[in-house]
Design a protein around this motif. Structure first.
Motif, PDB file in Angstrom:
ATOM      1  N   SER A 160      11.703  -4.284   0.909  1.00 48.74           N
ATOM      2  CA  SER A 160      10.468  -4.945   1.321  1.00 48.74           C
ATOM      3  C   SER A 160      10.710  -6.426   1.609  1.00 48.74           C
ATOM      4  O   SER A 160      10.304  -6.951   2.658  1.00 48.74           O
ATOM      5  CB  SER A 160       9.407  -4.798   0.232  1.00 48.74           C
ATOM      6  OG  SER A 160       8.287  -5.619   0.467  1.00 48.74           O
ATOM      7  N   THR A 161      11.357  -7.123   0.678  1.00 50.15           N
ATOM      8  CA  THR A 161      11.585  -8.558   0.859  1.00 50.15           C
ATOM      9  C   THR A 161      12.544  -8.848   1.998  1.00 50.15           C
ATOM     10  O   THR A 161      12.425  -9.888   2.658  1.00 50.15           O
ATOM     11  CB  THR A 161      12.102  -9.211  -0.439  1.00 50.15           C
ATOM     12  OG1 THR A 161      13.259  -8.492  -0.908  1.00 50.15           O
ATOM     13  CG2 THR A 161      11.030  -9.212  -1.521  1.00 50.15           C
ATOM     14  N   ASP A 162      13.483  -7.960   2.247  1.00 49.36           N
ATOM     15  CA  ASP A 162      14.378  -8.140   3.401  1.00 49.36           C
ATOM     16  C   ASP A 162      13.576  -8.206   4.692  1.00 49.36           C
ATOM     17  O   ASP A 162      13.816  -9.060   5.557  1.00 49.36           O
ATOM     18  CB  ASP A 162      15.389  -6.990   3.486  1.00 49.36           C
ATOM     19  CG  ASP A 162      16.566  -7.163   2.534  1.00 49.36           C
ATOM     20  OD1 ASP A 162      16.662  -8.245   1.908  1.00 49.36           O
ATOM     21  OD2 ASP A 162      17.363  -6.226   2.411  1.00 49.36           O
ATOM     22  N   LYS A 219       8.735   5.148  -1.818  1.00 50.43           N
ATOM     23  CA  LYS A 219       8.306   4.680  -0.502  1.00 50.43           C
ATOM     24  C   LYS A 219       7.126   3.722  -0.692  1.00 50.43           C
ATOM     25  O   LYS A 219       6.272   3.950  -1.538  1.00 50.43           O
ATOM     26  CB  LYS A 219       7.898   5.858   0.386  1.00 50.43           C
ATOM     27  CG  LYS A 219       9.044   6.825   0.673  1.00 50.43           C
ATOM     28  CD  LYS A 219       8.567   8.036   1.458  1.00 50.43           C
ATOM     29  CE  LYS A 219       8.318   7.729   2.924  1.00 50.43           C
ATOM     30  NZ  LYS A 219       9.565   7.547   3.691  1.00 50.43           N
ATOM     31  N   LEU A 220       7.113   2.661   0.090  1.00 51.66           N
ATOM     32  CA  LEU A 220       5.999   1.722   0.042  1.00 51.66           C
ATOM     33  C   LEU A 220       5.828   1.067   1.404  1.00 51.66           C
ATOM     34  O   LEU A 220       6.776   0.958   2.181  1.00 51.66           O
ATOM     35  CB  LEU A 220       6.205   0.644  -1.020  1.00 51.66           C
ATOM     36  CG  LEU A 220       7.247  -0.450  -0.772  1.00 51.66           C
ATOM     37  CD1 LEU A 220       6.937  -1.684  -1.603  1.00 51.66           C
ATOM     38  CD2 LEU A 220       8.650   0.049  -1.106  1.00 51.66           C
ATOM     39  N   LEU A 238       3.144  -7.961  10.242  1.00 49.62           N
ATOM     40  CA  LEU A 238       4.137  -6.961   9.845  1.00 49.62           C
ATOM     41  C   LEU A 238       3.454  -5.856   9.061  1.00 49.62           C
ATOM     42  O   LEU A 238       2.695  -6.116   8.133  1.00 49.62           O
ATOM     43  CB  LEU A 238       5.230  -7.585   8.966  1.00 49.62           C
ATOM     44  CG  LEU A 238       6.221  -6.588   8.334  1.00 49.62           C
ATOM     45  CD1 LEU A 238       7.177  -6.030   9.399  1.00 49.62           C
ATOM     46  CD2 LEU A 238       7.013  -7.226   7.199  1.00 49.62           C
ATOM     47  N   ILE A 239       3.706  -4.624   9.436  1.00 44.77           N
ATOM     48  CA  ILE A 239       3.358  -3.449   8.638  1.00 44.77           C
ATOM     49  C   ILE A 239       4.594  -2.561   8.673  1.00 44.77           C
ATOM     50  O   ILE A 239       4.955  -2.031   9.723  1.00 44.77           O
ATOM     51  CB  ILE A 239       2.136  -2.683   9.193  1.00 44.77           C
ATOM     52  CG1 ILE A 239       0.903  -3.574   9.253  1.00 44.77           C
ATOM     53  CG2 ILE A 239       1.846  -1.455   8.322  1.00 44.77           C
ATOM     54  CD1 ILE A 239      -0.306  -2.894   9.881  1.00 44.77           C
ATOM     55  N   LYS A 240       5.261  -2.450   7.543  1.00 46.57           N
ATOM     56  CA  LYS A 240       6.537  -1.734   7.544  1.00 46.57           C
ATOM     57  C   LYS A 240       6.675  -0.872   6.296  1.00 46.57           C
ATOM     58  O   LYS A 240       6.501  -1.353   5.175  1.00 46.57           O
ATOM     59  CB  LYS A 240       7.701  -2.723   7.620  1.00 46.57           C
ATOM     60  CG  LYS A 240       9.062  -2.057   7.800  1.00 46.57           C
ATOM     61  CD  LYS A 240      10.146  -3.085   8.007  1.00 46.57           C
ATOM     62  CE  LYS A 240      11.516  -2.435   8.205  1.00 46.57           C
ATOM     63  NZ  LYS A 240      11.584  -1.622   9.432  1.00 46.57           N
ATOM     64  N   GLU A 241       7.007   0.394   6.497  1.00 43.36           N
ATOM     65  CA  GLU A 241       7.308   1.283   5.375  1.00 43.36           C
ATOM     66  C   GLU A 241       8.799   1.239   5.098  1.00 43.36           C
ATOM     67  O   GLU A 241       9.616   1.369   6.011  1.00 43.36           O
ATOM     68  CB  GLU A 241       6.882   2.722   5.676  1.00 43.36           C
ATOM     69  CG  GLU A 241       7.111   3.644   4.482  1.00 43.36           C
ATOM     70  CD  GLU A 241       6.725   5.086   4.759  1.00 43.36           C
ATOM     71  OE1 GLU A 241       5.788   5.581   4.107  1.00 43.36           O
ATOM     72  OE2 GLU A 241       7.375   5.711   5.620  1.00 43.36           O
ATOM     73  N   SER A 261       0.842  -1.195   0.000  1.00 46.84           N
ATOM     74  CA  SER A 261       0.000   0.000   0.000  1.00 46.84           C
ATOM     75  C   SER A 261       0.882   1.252   0.000  1.00 46.84           C
ATOM     76  O   SER A 261       2.098   1.179   0.240  1.00 46.84           O
ATOM     77  CB  SER A 261      -0.926   0.008   1.226  1.00 46.84           C
ATOM     78  OG  SER A 261      -0.170  -0.034   2.426  1.00 46.84           O
ATOM     79  N   ASN A 262       0.244   2.372  -0.284  1.00 41.04           N
ATOM     80  CA  ASN A 262       0.894   3.686  -0.212  1.00 41.04           C
ATOM     81  C   ASN A 262       2.221   3.720  -0.971  1.00 41.04           C
ATOM     82  O   ASN A 262       3.247   4.209  -0.470  1.00 41.04           O
ATOM     83  CB  ASN A 262       1.128   4.069   1.261  1.00 41.04           C
ATOM     84  CG  ASN A 262       1.366   5.554   1.438  1.00 41.04           C
ATOM     85  OD1 ASN A 262       0.933   6.364   0.621  1.00 41.04           O
ATOM     86  ND2 ASN A 262       2.070   5.925   2.503  1.00 41.04           N
TER      87      ASN A 262
END
Length: 240
Positions: free
Chosen positions: A224-226, A175-176, A190-193, A161-162
């Motif tokens: 993101s994948t990290d 940014k994501l 997990l919710i991580k920007e 998202s975002n």
């Protein structure tokens, strides 16, 4: 680069038959993002990425068909190919079935597409193999995620998202926000920007610096994948 990565995944699966990995197998769904907001200066690069993806699709299909039909390999490789011929044929059929969907590809789907390939690379080098599946965009409320996990028999679901660009020190940044849902816990764990920059780091993080948006997307995948892989490694490690 993406074309070579697809072929590499095929070869890894061929070479790793019979070897044992460190992870308990699992099924992960990677949901395609449904939009992104990027600076208007990237308009032509969007078209470039989408056209390049279609060319890469046909080139990858040809490479795998050539691999299946190869007659120049050693006796040892002939033996390996015989053992996996049916698998390669199945892969080719699956790839061909995706043609119409590939034609509808949007540039921001690089994030889900490339992420699925990266997770395969991280977790499917050796048996037991996990199932990593990219799926079309859909709702991501908790109820929908639970139903999707149940119907797909998936252990985890990743979604985004975002997705947007900003400028920092006169350079673009992507940014994501990445979220990871766990079926066992029935919650988002997990919710991580994270951010992607325009640097080409080599190997699977190589990107065309002449197409900055491509670099932003690939490096967005990297961060993101990290974050997600770190959690999956801990949860799926054998002998937990």
């Amino acid at each position: 680069m993406q074309r070579a990565f697809v072929v590499l995944l095929v070869l890894l699966n061929i070479q790793s038959l019979g070897q044992k990995g460190r992870w308990e197998s699992f099924k992960l769904l990677v949901i395609q993002p449904d939009t992104a907001i990027v600076d208007k200066s990237f308009k032509s690069e969007k078209d470039t990425i989408e056209a390049s993806n279609l060319r890469a699709y046909y080139a990858s299909l040809k490479q795998i068909e050539d691999l299946l039909n190869s007659r120049d390999s050693s006796e040892e490789m002939d033996s390996i190919f015989k053992a996996t011929k049916a698998e390669l044929k199945n892969r080719i059929s699956l790839i061909k079935a995706q043609e119409e969907q590939v034609k509808k590809f949007k540039y921001y789907q690089v994030i889900s597409q490339y992420s699925a390939a990266v997770y395969n690379f991280y977790f499917n080098e050796y048996e037991p193999f996990s199932s990593i599946v990219e799926v079309p965009k859909q709702k991501t409320d908790l109820r929908t995620l639970k139903n999707l996990a149940n119907t797909s028999k998936a252990d985890y679901i990743v979604f985004y998202s975002n997705i947007h660009t900003i400028e920092r020190d006169a350079l673009p940044i992507l940014k994501l926000t990445t979220s990871l849902y766990s079926k066992r816990e029935n919650k988002i764990i997990l919710i991580k920007e994270t951010e992607g920059d325009i640097n080409s780091r080599g190997d699977m993080w190589t990107c065309d610096m002449g197409v900055m948006l491509s670099c932003l997307l690939i490096n967005g995948v990297r961060t993101s994948t990290d974050a997600v892989a770190d959690i999956l490694r801990k949860k799926q490690a054998k002998n937990n």
